[in-house]
Design a protein around this motif. Structure first.
Motif, PDB file in Angstrom:
ATOM      1  N   ARG A   8       0.997  -1.156  -0.082  1.00  0.00           N
ATOM      2  CA  ARG A   8      -0.092  -0.095   0.105  1.00  0.00           C
ATOM      3  C   ARG A   8       0.828   1.348   0.019  1.00  0.00           C
ATOM      4  O   ARG A   8       1.920   1.336   0.583  1.00  0.00           O
ATOM      5  CB  ARG A   8      -0.776   0.137   1.150  1.00  0.00           C
ATOM      6  N   ALA A   9       0.323   2.182  -0.583  1.00  0.00           N
ATOM      7  CA  ALA A   9       1.099   3.462  -0.549  1.00  0.00           C
ATOM      8  C   ALA A   9       0.713   4.170   0.620  1.00  0.00           C
ATOM      9  O   ALA A   9      -0.343   4.040   1.299  1.00  0.00           O
ATOM     10  CB  ALA A   9       0.565   4.318  -1.564  1.00  0.00           C
ATOM     11  N   LYS A  10       1.695   4.701   1.407  1.00  0.00           N
ATOM     12  CA  LYS A  10       1.656   5.428   2.584  1.00  0.00           C
ATOM     13  C   LYS A  10       0.956   6.698   2.393  1.00  0.00           C
ATOM     14  O   LYS A  10       1.477   7.521   1.742  1.00  0.00           O
ATOM     15  CB  LYS A  10       2.735   5.449   3.371  1.00  0.00           C
ATOM     16  N   THR A  11      -0.163   7.175   3.385  1.00  0.00           N
ATOM     17  CA  THR A  11      -0.611   8.173   3.085  1.00  0.00           C
ATOM     18  C   THR A  11      -0.189   9.008   4.463  1.00  0.00           C
ATOM     19  O   THR A  11      -0.407  10.402   4.416  1.00  0.00           O
ATOM     20  CB  THR A  11      -2.140   8.105   3.180  1.00  0.00           C
ATOM     21  N   PHE A  12       0.186   8.659   5.400  1.00  0.00           N
ATOM     22  CA  PHE A  12       0.778   9.142   6.366  1.00  0.00           C
ATOM     23  C   PHE A  12       2.101   8.410   7.030  1.00  0.00           C
ATOM     24  O   PHE A  12       1.966   7.358   7.433  1.00  0.00           O
ATOM     25  CB  PHE A  12      -0.287   9.283   7.711  1.00  0.00           C
ATOM     26  N   ASP A  13       3.165   9.327   7.172  1.00  0.00           N
ATOM     27  CA  ASP A  13       4.418   8.767   7.650  1.00  0.00           C
ATOM     28  C   ASP A  13       4.564   9.132   8.972  1.00  0.00           C
ATOM     29  O   ASP A  13       5.002  10.526   9.347  1.00  0.00           O
ATOM     30  CB  ASP A  13       5.614   9.043   6.859  1.00  0.00           C
ATOM     31  N   THR A  14       4.459   8.373   9.925  1.00  0.00           N
ATOM     32  CA  THR A  14       4.474   8.758  11.524  1.00  0.00           C
ATOM     33  C   THR A  14       5.913   9.076  11.795  1.00  0.00           C
ATOM     34  O   THR A  14       5.856  10.152  12.490  1.00  0.00           O
ATOM     35  CB  THR A  14       3.963   7.512  12.202  1.00  0.00           C
ATOM     36  N   VAL A  15       6.992   8.368  11.613  1.00  0.00           N
ATOM     37  CA  VAL A  15       8.297   8.608  11.972  1.00  0.00           C
ATOM     38  C   VAL A  15       8.554   9.915  11.233  1.00  0.00           C
ATOM     39  O   VAL A  15       9.316  10.924  12.114  1.00  0.00           O
ATOM     40  CB  VAL A  15       9.226   7.458  11.336  1.00  0.00           C
ATOM     41  N   LYS A  16       8.272  10.126  10.090  1.00  0.00           N
ATOM     42  CA  LYS A  16       8.791  11.656   9.510  1.00  0.00           C
ATOM     43  C   LYS A  16       7.871  12.778  10.233  1.00  0.00           C
ATOM     44  O   LYS A  16       8.552  13.783  10.567  1.00  0.00           O
ATOM     45  CB  LYS A  16       8.293  11.587   8.287  1.00  0.00           C
ATOM     46  N   THR A  17       6.661  12.562  10.381  1.00  0.00           N
ATOM     47  CA  THR A  17       5.856  13.662  11.178  1.00  0.00           C
ATOM     48  C   THR A  17       6.437  13.887  12.615  1.00  0.00           C
ATOM     49  O   THR A  17       6.645  15.080  12.816  1.00  0.00           O
ATOM     50  CB  THR A  17       4.490  13.003  11.011  1.00  0.00           C
ATOM     51  N   PHE A  18       6.690  12.810  13.402  1.00  0.00           N
ATOM     52  CA  PHE A  18       7.230  13.301  14.736  1.00  0.00           C
ATOM     53  C   PHE A  18       8.538  13.704  14.728  1.00  0.00           C
ATOM     54  O   PHE A  18       8.927  14.439  15.502  1.00  0.00           O
ATOM     55  CB  PHE A  18       7.126  11.858  15.503  1.00  0.00           C
ATOM     56  N   ARG A  19       9.538  13.114  13.594  1.00  0.00           N
ATOM     57  CA  ARG A  19      10.713  13.729  13.506  1.00  0.00           C
ATOM     58  C   ARG A  19      10.659  15.396  13.267  1.00  0.00           C
ATOM     59  O   ARG A  19      11.507  16.273  13.888  1.00  0.00           O
ATOM     60  CB  ARG A  19      11.497  13.276  12.320  1.00  0.00           C
ATOM     61  N   GLU A  20       9.776  15.747  12.379  1.00  0.00           N
ATOM     62  CA  GLU A  20       9.531  17.241  12.075  1.00  0.00           C
ATOM     63  C   GLU A  20       8.990  18.064  13.082  1.00  0.00           C
ATOM     64  O   GLU A  20       9.432  19.090  13.539  1.00  0.00           O
ATOM     65  CB  GLU A  20       8.524  17.600  11.021  1.00  0.00           C
ATOM     66  N   ILE A  21       8.127  17.350  14.124  1.00  0.00           N
ATOM     67  CA  ILE A  21       7.669  17.948  15.331  1.00  0.00           C
ATOM     68  C   ILE A  21       8.548  18.051  16.515  1.00  0.00           C
ATOM     69  O   ILE A  21       8.882  19.193  16.921  1.00  0.00           O
ATOM     70  CB  ILE A  21       6.592  17.158  15.802  1.00  0.00           C
ATOM     71  N   LYS A  22       9.473  17.229  16.421  1.00  0.00           N
ATOM     72  CA  LYS A  22      10.727  17.342  17.595  1.00  0.00           C
ATOM     73  C   LYS A  22      11.650  18.446  16.880  1.00  0.00           C
ATOM     74  O   LYS A  22      12.139  19.056  18.032  1.00  0.00           O
ATOM     75  CB  LYS A  22      11.258  15.916  17.630  1.00  0.00           C
ATOM     76  N   GLU A  23      11.900  18.377  15.825  1.00  0.00           N
ATOM     77  CA  GLU A  23      12.844  19.425  15.346  1.00  0.00           C
ATOM     78  C   GLU A  23      12.177  20.762  15.489  1.00  0.00           C
ATOM     79  O   GLU A  23      13.055  21.689  15.823  1.00  0.00           O
ATOM     80  CB  GLU A  23      13.158  19.273  13.518  1.00  0.00           C
ATOM     81  N   LYS A  24      11.172  21.076  15.442  1.00  0.00           N
ATOM     82  CA  LYS A  24      10.439  22.341  15.449  1.00  0.00           C
ATOM     83  C   LYS A  24      10.521  22.896  17.223  1.00  0.00           C
ATOM     84  O   LYS A  24      10.736  23.490  17.317  1.00  0.00           O
ATOM     85  CB  LYS A  24       8.760  22.223  15.200  1.00  0.00           C
ATOM     86  N   ILE A  25      10.307  21.752  17.809  1.00  0.00           N
ATOM     87  CA  ILE A  25      10.238  22.086  19.356  1.00  0.00           C
ATOM     88  C   ILE A  25      11.588  22.412  19.689  1.00  0.00           C
ATOM     89  O   ILE A  25      11.882  23.248  20.575  1.00  0.00           O
ATOM     90  CB  ILE A  25       9.634  20.968  20.018  1.00  0.00           C
ATOM     91  N   SER A  26      12.742  21.628  19.093  1.00  0.00           N
ATOM     92  CA  SER A  26      14.084  21.744  19.645  1.00  0.00           C
ATOM     93  C   SER A  26      14.323  23.288  19.111  1.00  0.00           C
ATOM     94  O   SER A  26      15.543  23.907  19.760  1.00  0.00           O
ATOM     95  CB  SER A  26      14.876  20.788  18.954  1.00  0.00           C
ATOM     96  N   LEU A  27      14.378  23.803  17.944  1.00  0.00           N
ATOM     97  CA  LEU A  27      14.413  24.905  17.262  1.00  0.00           C
ATOM     98  C   LEU A  27      13.785  26.116  18.368  1.00  0.00           C
ATOM     99  O   LEU A  27      14.647  27.026  18.474  1.00  0.00           O
ATOM    100  CB  LEU A  27      14.250  25.089  15.932  1.00  0.00           C
TER     101      LEU A  27
END
Length: 50
Positions: A8-27
């Motif tokens: 199946r084609a992924k419609t939501f990538d959990t790892v990518k999303t949480f990595r982006e959230i963590k990066e935003k918070i750390s900045l």
């Protein structure tokens, strides 16, 4: 016996999303004091208590 694998084609990538959230918070927290970080976490945390 042959096994078919459906991909199946992924419609939501959990790892990518949480990595982006963590990066935003750390900045947002870089260079802040412990008091400022605590205030940030209190203001931005989920309200789990009713």
């Amino acid at each position: 016996m042959e096994t078919k694998t459906k991909i199946r084609a992924k419609t939501f990538d959990t790892v990518k999303t949480f990595r982006e959230i963590k990066e935003k918070i750390s900045l947002e927290l870089v260079g802040k004091s412990s008091r400022e970080i605590k205030a940030y976490l209190q203001a931005n945390s989920l309200r789990l208590q009713s």
